[in-house]
Motif scaffolding. Structure first.
Motif, mmCIF file in Angstrom:
data_model
loop_
_atom_site.group_PDB
_atom_site.id
_atom_site.type_symbol
_atom_site.label_atom_id
_atom_site.label_comp_id
_atom_site.label_asym_id
_atom_site.label_seq_id
_atom_site.Cartn_x
_atom_site.Cartn_y
_atom_site.Cartn_z
ATOM 1 N N LEU A 138 0.858 -1.177 0.000
ATOM 2 C CA LEU A 138 0.000 0.000 0.000
ATOM 3 C C LEU A 138 0.893 1.226 0.000
ATOM 4 N N TYR A 139 0.369 2.342 -0.496
ATOM 5 C CA TYR A 139 1.153 3.570 -0.615
ATOM 6 C C TYR A 139 0.567 4.664 0.269
ATOM 7 N N VAL A 140 1.460 5.389 0.930
ATOM 8 C CA VAL A 140 1.065 6.371 1.931
ATOM 9 C C VAL A 140 1.746 7.709 1.624
ATOM 10 N N PHE A 141 0.960 8.777 1.491
ATOM 11 C CA PHE A 141 1.532 10.119 1.313
ATOM 12 C C PHE A 141 1.916 10.670 2.684
ATOM 13 N N THR A 142 3.198 10.941 2.876
ATOM 14 C CA THR A 142 3.692 11.472 4.148
ATOM 15 C C THR A 142 4.005 12.949 3.963
ATOM 16 N N TYR A 143 2.999 13.692 3.557
ATOM 17 C CA TYR A 143 3.196 15.074 3.129
ATOM 18 C C TYR A 143 1.859 15.795 3.235
ATOM 19 N N VAL A 144 1.908 17.098 3.495
ATOM 20 C CA VAL A 144 0.714 17.941 3.402
ATOM 21 C C VAL A 144 1.076 19.136 2.525
ATOM 22 N N GLY A 145 0.276 19.371 1.504
ATOM 23 C CA GLY A 145 0.551 20.480 0.599
ATOM 24 C C GLY A 145 0.263 20.092 -0.833
ATOM 25 N N VAL A 146 0.975 20.715 -1.769
ATOM 26 C CA VAL A 146 0.749 20.506 -3.200
ATOM 27 C C VAL A 146 2.028 19.990 -3.840
ATOM 28 N N ILE A 147 1.884 18.975 -4.689
ATOM 29 C CA ILE A 147 3.008 18.400 -5.433
ATOM 30 C C ILE A 147 2.615 18.382 -6.908
ATOM 31 N N THR A 148 3.534 18.807 -7.778
ATOM 32 C CA THR A 148 3.304 18.620 -9.210
ATOM 33 C C THR A 148 4.349 17.646 -9.731
ATOM 34 N N CYS A 149 3.879 16.706 -10.526
ATOM 35 C CA CYS A 149 4.745 15.687 -11.115
ATOM 36 C C CYS A 149 4.325 15.551 -12.570
ATOM 37 N N GLY A 150 5.037 16.260 -13.455
ATOM 38 C CA GLY A 150 4.589 16.328 -14.836
ATOM 39 C C GLY A 150 3.242 17.030 -14.909
ATOM 40 N N SER A 151 2.295 16.444 -15.611
ATOM 41 C CA SER A 151 0.965 17.053 -15.747
ATOM 42 C C SER A 151 0.012 16.595 -14.640
ATOM 43 N N ARG A 152 0.546 15.921 -13.619
ATOM 44 C CA ARG A 152 -0.273 15.500 -12.474
ATOM 45 C C ARG A 152 -0.067 16.465 -11.314
ATOM 46 N N VAL A 153 -1.159 16.934 -10.759
ATOM 47 C CA VAL A 153 -1.122 17.836 -9.605
ATOM 48 C C VAL A 153 -1.759 17.109 -8.432
ATOM 49 N N ILE A 154 -0.962 16.903 -7.372
ATOM 50 C CA ILE A 154 -1.402 16.139 -6.201
ATOM 51 C C ILE A 154 -1.599 17.110 -5.047
ATOM 52 N N LYS A 155 -2.822 17.187 -4.549
ATOM 53 C CA LYS A 155 -3.139 18.080 -3.432
ATOM 54 C C LYS A 155 -3.414 17.209 -2.198
ATOM 55 N N VAL A 156 -2.465 17.228 -1.258
ATOM 56 C CA VAL A 156 -2.526 16.337 -0.091
ATOM 57 C C VAL A 156 -3.091 17.101 1.102
ATOM 58 N N TYR A 157 -4.275 16.685 1.567
ATOM 59 C CA TYR A 157 -4.878 17.360 2.714
ATOM 60 C C TYR A 157 -4.586 16.589 4.006
ATOM 61 N N PRO A 158 -4.673 17.269 5.169
ATOM 62 C CA PRO A 158 -4.255 16.652 6.445
ATOM 63 C C PRO A 158 -5.081 15.425 6.819
ATOM 64 N N LYS A 159 -4.460 14.536 7.572
ATOM 65 C CA LYS A 159 -5.025 13.222 7.888
ATOM 66 C C LYS A 159 -6.240 13.266 8.804
ATOM 67 N N TYR A 160 -6.427 14.371 9.562
ATOM 68 C CA TYR A 160 -7.549 14.408 10.507
ATOM 69 C C TYR A 160 -8.876 14.718 9.822
ATOM 70 N N LEU A 161 -8.866 15.059 8.533
ATOM 71 C CA LEU A 161 -10.111 15.308 7.799
ATOM 72 C C LEU A 161 -10.664 13.963 7.328
ATOM 73 N N LEU A 162 -11.141 13.189 8.282
ATOM 74 C CA LEU A 162 -11.512 11.794 8.024
ATOM 75 C C LEU A 162 -12.851 11.634 7.306
ATOM 76 N N SER A 163 -13.781 12.536 7.563
ATOM 77 C CA SER A 163 -15.117 12.355 6.994
ATOM 78 C C SER A 163 -15.275 13.052 5.650
#
Length: 493
Positions: A76-101
């Motif tokens: 399984l893969y786990v993002f250990t980051y909060v913020g925005v990542i761009t990887c080529g034409s992919r934009v990954i927006k990582v929100y904090p872990k406590y926003l469970l619902s």
């Protein structure tokens, strides 16, 4: 080129197929995507087990498995980051872990606030703009950070301008009395000189200045890149349209860089130097945010727990780094702490340091216990001494469920020891109310009394058990961003 911009949750477990589907990859594409993110330390892989699927935190026991194993799909893969990542034409927006619902497509408001918190944290820690990510083979130009710096700098300081001082006769600028007296004719009346011509000075901005135009061109290009990446709304930035010129209109890259270096040698203003150096980095790298390459661009942190600690410290009025004479307690500083040397100490300085005793020598250690934050509020006319520890955890403490996401035994024992470390200070000032508390984030709107952590052998020493309070993250961040404090009595300690 199609931009794929998606939200993911920090610490959530994703399968390879989840990432493949979410970011619209084929098999080779998702393998390369995962490899790149892992190389920059923002993605971890763990064993694919039922226990891991239910986890909300990555702990030391979750040993990362190797790339070879990862390719088999048994992980399984786990993002250990909060913020925005761009990887080529992919934009990954990582929100904090406590926003469970929250669903991934319904976190824009929360994420906009998190971005503002990250920006304020970065400024308060005086962090320098991260122009490059990684090192060695994994080193890449952080175009997103550069773009955000340039746009935020423009909002704060405006366009780069060069001005020329012009001397006029009877103009509207400041009067140059020395030149006027030396070079103008004066009429004397009642022993007072009256000058028919006054020399004045004013600054005139050069609208066609090369660097003003270059700055406008780069800002317009940066704004368009942010919009193309679908990040303008997230960062609350309006479209900037200042120029119709292209970078190529300013000469080839070597010529533009040479002009910037020459301008740098003429400028002694610190802000202008930083701006020129950032423009140099932008032009020299000649990279666009959504280029299809192995480079990764980031805005955020792999240590969001430090952001939570900083926000809690400010909002709950941390006194650790306050000198003893500035504590403003209801009683005078006790005689023991009122000597010339002692009263210059900060609250953190009075914690005892370990002493190492040898056969014929002794030495004091440099380090000691360091609490996250201590508050000494006045409640109903009495001083309270409250020892807080900001814990960025998702605590599971419910009937019928196993304990998860809890601080370790070391964290619990240290909280008890902090009270022991300040025992003399507390007694010397007659402070009767002492409290110990873990502060954890929640997406809920109200403070949650979650219970307490206790150890009977330390409780027997008349040390306070550690209360657990879940703090509404949105409210805490509002206070952090506006510089306000929360009312500690609401914690009901």
């Amino acid at each position: 080129m199609k931009v794929v911009s998606r939200y993911v949750r920090e610490q959530k477990r994703y399968t390879k197929n989840d990432l493949k589907s979410k970011f619209s990859f084929d098999e080779d594409g998702v393998e390369k995507f995962i490899k790149n993110l892992k190389a920059y330390g923002v993605l971890k892989s763990v064993k694919n087990t039922d226990d891991q699927l239910e986890m909300s935190d990555l702990v030391d026991d979750d040993v990362e498995i190797t790339d070879e194993t990862a390719e088999s799909g048994d992980c399984l893969y786990v993002f250990t980051y909060v913020g925005v990542i761009t990887c080529g034409s992919r934009v990954i927006k990582v929100y904090p872990k406590y926003l469970l619902s929250k669903k991934d497509d319904n976190v824009l408001d929360e994420m906009k606030q998190v971005v503002k918190v990250l920006e304020r944290y970065s400024r308060s820690e005086e962090q320098i703009i991260n122009v490059f990510n990684g090192n060695g083979e994994n080193r890449s130009f952080n175009i997103l950070a550069v773009i955000l710096f340039l746009i935020n700098d423009y909002y704060e300081y405006g366009i780069y301008t060069n001005s020329e001082d012009i001397i006029e006769v009877n103009g509207e600028g400041e009067i140059l009395w020395g030149k006027t007296i030396d070079e103008s004719f004066a009429m004397i009346e009642d022993n007072r000189p009256y000058y028919m011509e006054l020399y004045t000075e004013k600054s005139v901005e050069d609208d066609m200045d090369y660097f003003k135009r270059l700055h406008e061109c780069v800002l317009t290009e940066c704004s368009r890149q942010l919009r193309d990446a679908q990040l303008d709304t997230l960062f609350d930035m309006d479209v900037i349209e200042l120029s119709e010129e292209k970078l190529a209109d300013f000469g080839d890259k070597e010529y533009v860089l040479e002009r910037i270096i020459k301008e740098l040698n003429l400028q002694f203003n610190t802000h202008r130097q930083i701006l020129l150096k950032t423009l140099y980095a932008y032009v020299s790298q000649d990279r666009k945010m959504l280029d299809e390459n192995d480079g990764i661009s980031m805005f955020g942190t792999t240590a969001y727990h430090a952001v939570w600690e900083k926000a809690c410290a400010e909002v709950f009025d941390n006194k650790l780094n306050t000198t003893l004479t500035q504590l403003k307690m209801t009683v005078p500083l006790a005689e023991k702490y009122n000597s010339k040397t002692a009263k210059r100490q900060k609250l953190i300085d009075i914690i005892e340091k370990p002493v190492w005793q040898g056969e014929d020598t002794e030495a004091k250690a440099a380090d000691t216990l360091i609490p996250d934050l201590i508050s000494i509020p006045c409640v109903d006319g009495k001083d309270w001494f409250i020892i807080f520890d900001a814990k960025y955890y998702n605590l599971q403490l419910e009937k019928g469920k196993s304990l998860r996401g809890n601080p370790g035994v070391g964290d619990v024992t240290k909280q008890y020891l902090y009270q022991l470390a300040y025992k003399d200070f507390i007694n010397a000032h007659g402070i009767a109310e002492v409290r110990n508390c873990f502060l954890m984030p929640t997406e809920k709107k109200d403070i949650v009394k979650k219970g307490c952590a206790r150890m009977a052998m330390l409780e027997a020493l008349n040390l306070k058990n550690i209360q657990i309070r879940l703090i509404p993250a949105a409210e805490l961040y509002d206070n952090y961003l506006t510089g306000n404090h929360m009312d500690i009595t609401r914690l009901d300690l």
